[in-house]
Design a protein around this motif. Structure first.
Motif, short mmCIF file in Angstrom:
data_model
loop_
_atom_site.label_atom_id
_atom_site.label_comp_id
_atom_site.label_asym_id
_atom_site.label_seq_id
_atom_site.Cartn_x
_atom_site.Cartn_y
_atom_site.Cartn_z
N MET A 435 0.82 -1.19 0.00
CA MET A 435 0.00 0.00 0.00
C MET A 435 0.86 1.26 0.00
N GLY A 436 0.53 2.18 -0.90
CA GLY A 436 1.24 3.45 -0.97
C GLY A 436 2.42 3.43 -1.92
N ALA A 437 2.89 2.25 -2.32
CA ALA A 437 4.00 2.18 -3.27
C ALA A 437 3.49 2.59 -4.65
N GLN A 438 4.18 3.48 -5.32
CA GLN A 438 3.73 4.01 -6.61
C GLN A 438 4.59 3.47 -7.75
N ARG A 439 3.93 3.24 -8.88
CA ARG A 439 4.63 2.74 -10.06
C ARG A 439 4.52 3.76 -11.18
N ALA A 440 5.65 4.22 -11.61
CA ALA A 440 5.72 5.06 -12.80
C ALA A 440 6.33 4.23 -13.92
N MET A 441 6.15 4.67 -15.16
CA MET A 441 6.55 3.86 -16.30
C MET A 441 7.45 4.64 -17.26
N LEU A 442 8.36 3.92 -17.90
CA LEU A 442 9.11 4.50 -19.00
C LEU A 442 8.14 4.79 -20.15
N PRO A 443 8.42 5.79 -20.97
CA PRO A 443 7.47 6.20 -22.02
C PRO A 443 7.56 5.34 -23.29
N LEU A 444 7.48 4.03 -23.12
CA LEU A 444 7.56 3.15 -24.27
C LEU A 444 6.83 1.84 -23.98
N LEU A 445 6.63 1.06 -25.02
CA LEU A 445 6.13 -0.31 -24.91
C LEU A 445 7.06 -1.18 -25.74
N TRP A 446 7.42 -2.31 -25.20
CA TRP A 446 8.33 -3.21 -25.91
C TRP A 446 7.86 -4.64 -25.78
N ARG A 447 8.40 -5.51 -26.62
CA ARG A 447 8.11 -6.94 -26.55
C ARG A 447 9.32 -7.70 -27.07
N THR A 512 12.55 8.23 -11.53
CA THR A 512 13.75 7.41 -11.71
C THR A 512 14.05 7.26 -13.20
N LYS A 513 15.29 6.98 -13.49
CA LYS A 513 15.74 6.91 -14.88
C LYS A 513 16.31 5.55 -15.20
N SER A 514 16.28 5.17 -16.46
CA SER A 514 16.96 3.98 -16.96
C SER A 514 17.76 4.35 -18.20
N VAL A 515 18.95 3.78 -18.28
CA VAL A 515 19.79 3.98 -19.47
C VAL A 515 19.65 2.74 -20.34
N ALA A 528 20.26 5.74 -24.61
CA ALA A 528 19.19 6.71 -24.38
C ALA A 528 18.80 6.64 -22.92
N THR A 529 18.67 7.80 -22.30
CA THR A 529 18.26 7.86 -20.90
C THR A 529 16.81 8.31 -20.82
N LEU A 530 15.97 7.47 -20.24
CA LEU A 530 14.54 7.75 -20.15
C LEU A 530 14.12 7.89 -18.69
N THR A 531 13.11 8.73 -18.47
CA THR A 531 12.62 9.00 -17.12
C THR A 531 11.23 8.41 -16.94
N ARG A 532 11.00 7.77 -15.80
CA ARG A 532 9.69 7.19 -15.50
C ARG A 532 8.74 8.26 -14.99
N ALA A 533 7.49 8.15 -15.39
CA ALA A 533 6.46 9.08 -14.94
C ALA A 533 5.15 8.33 -14.75
N VAL A 534 4.32 8.82 -13.84
CA VAL A 534 2.99 8.24 -13.65
C VAL A 534 2.13 8.62 -14.84
#
Length: 742
Positions: A435-447, A512-515, A528-534
């Protein structure tokens, strides 16, 4: 079958975050304003469709008036409404503190349920603490005080409080208070468990589950099992030998289970059970699935009473208790049925249950973590319906989880322990959240396509394009990252684990970011460095409009986006089509009604069966066959030239759809095999704010064969290619259209 979900949470969480915010709580006694008007300072949001919210002078708790919510649900598109009176308050004065919402509530109406609720809103539409009393709804017609206590996040923006009314009837709210409180939060530091301590905790866990779920005394039925579990860990773990362990277990359990006997295995007790002279009935548990306090669950757990000598379904003999070797040199004798007189189960306990106080549980507390493992392990041990098809050493998983829980550094590390334990049962619905933990996502979809991870959609991801191959994430090779992520994911099939692993790698805390190490079609590698957002909506691959004519007479319906109103509006054109592609690469947003326009005769859904559990460890399990969907044909009839596109993202309710399509051969199925998990879920709220979800029933295909771990296979298999993705093609949809044009 559609998954059971906490609808009240979804609707309350969806209320506009732009509502008027009060700088401080106002009109908590409801004395301001005139009867029949909305209480000043309070709101009645859109979720209250079908309900009236007003001040009432009818029998207030104190003063001259209270707030009243009255009416009945005006359900639509599978989302029931509820009555709601609320106010939004600036959270700044409460940041980092514990807040108690207290109020007097009464309800009226045979079906009416009331509840207080409190929600903390954080930046970027994140939700902090939330409680809507979903596990303890209010039914009393008399004024009684209820309260909710929760912690306000350090970055909280608003505090939302109110009262909701479910179903039909009336509910009154009065004498509300909102105040900060000093709360003891358990936070014992981690330390490794000793070999003897582990034996003690395993014995405690085994007895905890059997007594909680199968010993039918009045005291056990009414017990606070979270408190018993957490505090029992501290009592039992230090035992130095079998005799001391038996004594400590007796201290914990005898106040709620007075007929249980616990003793060193080497010194068995030969106590002869006898029927008390005052006994008039026998009482035992009967579980149809695991009944919880969730009022929407179709699973039930109830104590059944039967007159002495009365015939009926198999019933445990109260004079023949169950003998259990708990390990650690200790055994127990546990009656699975007890005698009772007109007022109480027998015998009455010789001592009162311990008073455990009001401390809040936290995953940062060692005993809370261990208790959470014990409580959740037992629920699955006794009620998970798929151990017959899942290869797992569940007792070994208990040992592993207890060791880890004792040593985990904090609540986040323990979340990984719980997820790893749940992953072992291969349940696509299985999962654990905090409870209270939040999930933000990178701005992409992959498979993945084979062993290649390829980007299939972007939304604001600078430096990344559709068709790019992702070689590494934060310096870690993709396949290694996927294998690590999949070890924490519960799934009945590899395709479901893969889709969720891809989602989890893209997820993280906001900001948070991912490279990413990227290789484009020309073989050039870059980072490419991407930032997670809700995100309000997930990133989706490019598809046609929700309902669209792709070619003359060939129509497309995206069931992952379409609503009933969309489908009904398009029905005249769809019924005149040459062919229709239904896209079910995801989860349907409509009811099952569109299927009724595809059938010529009465059709049924897959077989849903609920376990009937009367004894521990699923011994003597029986099955209760649930009523299946009965789908009557509707007019106008859709063309018989149909195709469904699906893949491993289709789970649960989506597979109920696909099972009907498969069984009645309503369409070609194009794409990839579905997730292989169906059935209503069970939801457990556990100490420390952990929430466990698992499948509570068994679902079989129409012919009685296995669905779990199998899924719905395509009649025309099509897997996207990297070249097709880079060319902007949807090869699965293209194939479906090709089939319809033949």
């Amino acid at each position: 079958m559609r998954k059971t979900c906490v609808l009240a949470f979804l609707l309350l969480a969806a209320l506009s975050l732009d509502a008027a915010t009060n700088p401080a709580p106002v009109n908590l006694d409801f004395e301001s304003g005139a009867p029949g008007a909305l209480p000043p300072g309070w709101m009645a949001p859109m979720a209250t469709l079908g309900y009236a919210v007003e001040l009432s002078a009818e029998n207030p708790k104190q003063g001259k008036q209270s707030a009243r919510v009255s009416g009945k649900s005006q359900s639509g598109e599978g989302r029931p409404s509820f009555g709601n009176v609320m106010q939004t308050i600036d959270a700044t004065p409460y940041r980092g503190k514990h807040v108690r919402l207290r109020g007097a509530v009464r309800v009226e109406g045979a079906d009416a349920l009331g509840a207080l609720w409190m929600r903390v809103d954080r930046p970027a539409k994140q939700t902090g603490f939330f409680d809507n009393m979903d596990d303890r709804p209010i039914r009393s017609t008399e004024w009684r005080y209820y309260e909710i206590t929760g912690q306000v996040a350090a970055d909280a923006e608003t505090l939302n409080v109110g009262m909701i009314l479910h179903r039909e009837g009336k509910a009154w709210l009065d004498d509300v208070s909102i105040e900060t409180v000093q709360v003891e939060v358990r936070a014992a530091p981690p330390r490794a468990v000793t070999p003897r301590g582990l034996e003690n905790l395993i014995a405690f866990t085994r007895l905890l589950g059997v007594v909680r779920h199968f010993h039918p005394s009045d005291e056990a039925a009414a017990a606070d099992w979270d408190a018993i579990a957490v505090n029992g860990v501290d009592v039992v773990e230090p035992a130095k030998n079998a005799a001391e362990l038996a004594s400590r277990l007796s201290d914990v359990f005898l106040p709620v289970a007075p007929s249980v006997r616990i003793f060193p295995t080497a010194k068995p007790q030969q106590t002869a059970a006898a029927k008390p002279a005052e006994a008039t009935t026998v009482v035992a548990w009967e579980h149809k699935g695991l009944g919880t306090k969730d009022r929407r669950s179709l699973y039930t757990s109830e104590r059944v009473r039967r007159g002495l000598g009365e015939a009926g379904a198999p019933f445990p003999d109260p004079l023949q208790p169950l003998r259990i070797d708990l390990g650690g040199g200790v055994s127990a004798s546990v009656p699975l049925a007890v005698f009772a007189d007109a007022a109480h189960t027998l015998p009455r306990p010789a001592r009162e249950p311990a008073a455990y106080g009001k401390a809040l549980y936290s995953g940062n507390d060692r005993a809370t973590r261990i208790a959470t493992v014990a409580l959740s392990w037992n629920v699955l041990q006794h009620f998970y319906p798929y151990f017959d098809v899942v290869e797992v050493d569940w007792p070994a998983e208990l040992k592993t989880a207890l060791r880890a829980a004792a040593s985990d550094a904090d609540e986040t590390a323990f979340l990984r322990t719980m997820r790893r334990m749940m992953a072992s049962i291969d349940d696509g619905h299985g999962g654990v959240s905090l409870m209270g933990a939040q999930r933000a996502m990178l701005p992409l979809l992959w498979r993945t396509v084979g062993d290649t991870l390829v980007v299939i959609a972007v939304d604001g991801a600078e430096g990344v394009s559709v068709g790019d191959e992702v070689v590494a994430v934060d310096g870690k090779p993709v396949l290694q990252a996927l294998r690590e992520a999949e070890s924490f994911i519960s799934g009945a099939t590899p395709q479901w684990r893969r889709w969720i692993a891809l989602r989890d790698i893209a997820a993280g805390a906001p900001g948070t970011k991912s490279v990413l190490t990227i290789r484009d079609a020309g073989g050039t590698t870059r980072t490419a460095t991407l930032t997670r957002a809700v995100r309000a909506e997930p990133v989706r691959e490019k598809r046609p409009e929700t309902i669209a004519e792709l070619k003359p007479g060939i129509w497309y319906v995206d069931l992952d986006r379409a609503k009933d109103t969309d489908f009904e509006a398009a029905l005249p054109k769809l019924s005149a089509a040459r062919g229709i592609v239904f896209d079910l690469r995801g989860y349907p947003r409509t009811s099952s009604k569109p299927l009724q326009y595809m059938i010529d005769t009465l059709s049924q859904s897959a077989r849903w069966i609920i376990p009937i559990v009367r004894r521990p460890d699923r011994e003597g399990l029986e099955w209760n066959v649930r009523e299946r969907w009965q789908l009557e044909p509707l007019q106008p009839r859709l063309p018989k030239n149909l195709a469904f596109v699906t893949d491993g993202r289709a789970i649960s309710y989506a597979e109920s759809w696909m099972g009907i399509v498969e069984a009645y051969k309503l369409a070609e199925i194009v794409g990839e095999t579905t997730a292989g998990t169906n059935g209503n879920v069970n939801i457990l709220q556990l100490p420390g704010g952990y929430r466990v979800v698992f499948t509570g029933m068994k679902v079989l295909k129409h012919d009685g064969s296995r669905h779990h771990g199998v899924g719905i296979a395509p009649t025309v298999p099509v897997t996207p290619t990297v070249a097709g993705i880079r060319a902007g093609r949807d090869e699965q949809l293209e194939k479906a259209v090709e089939i319809l044009e033949k």
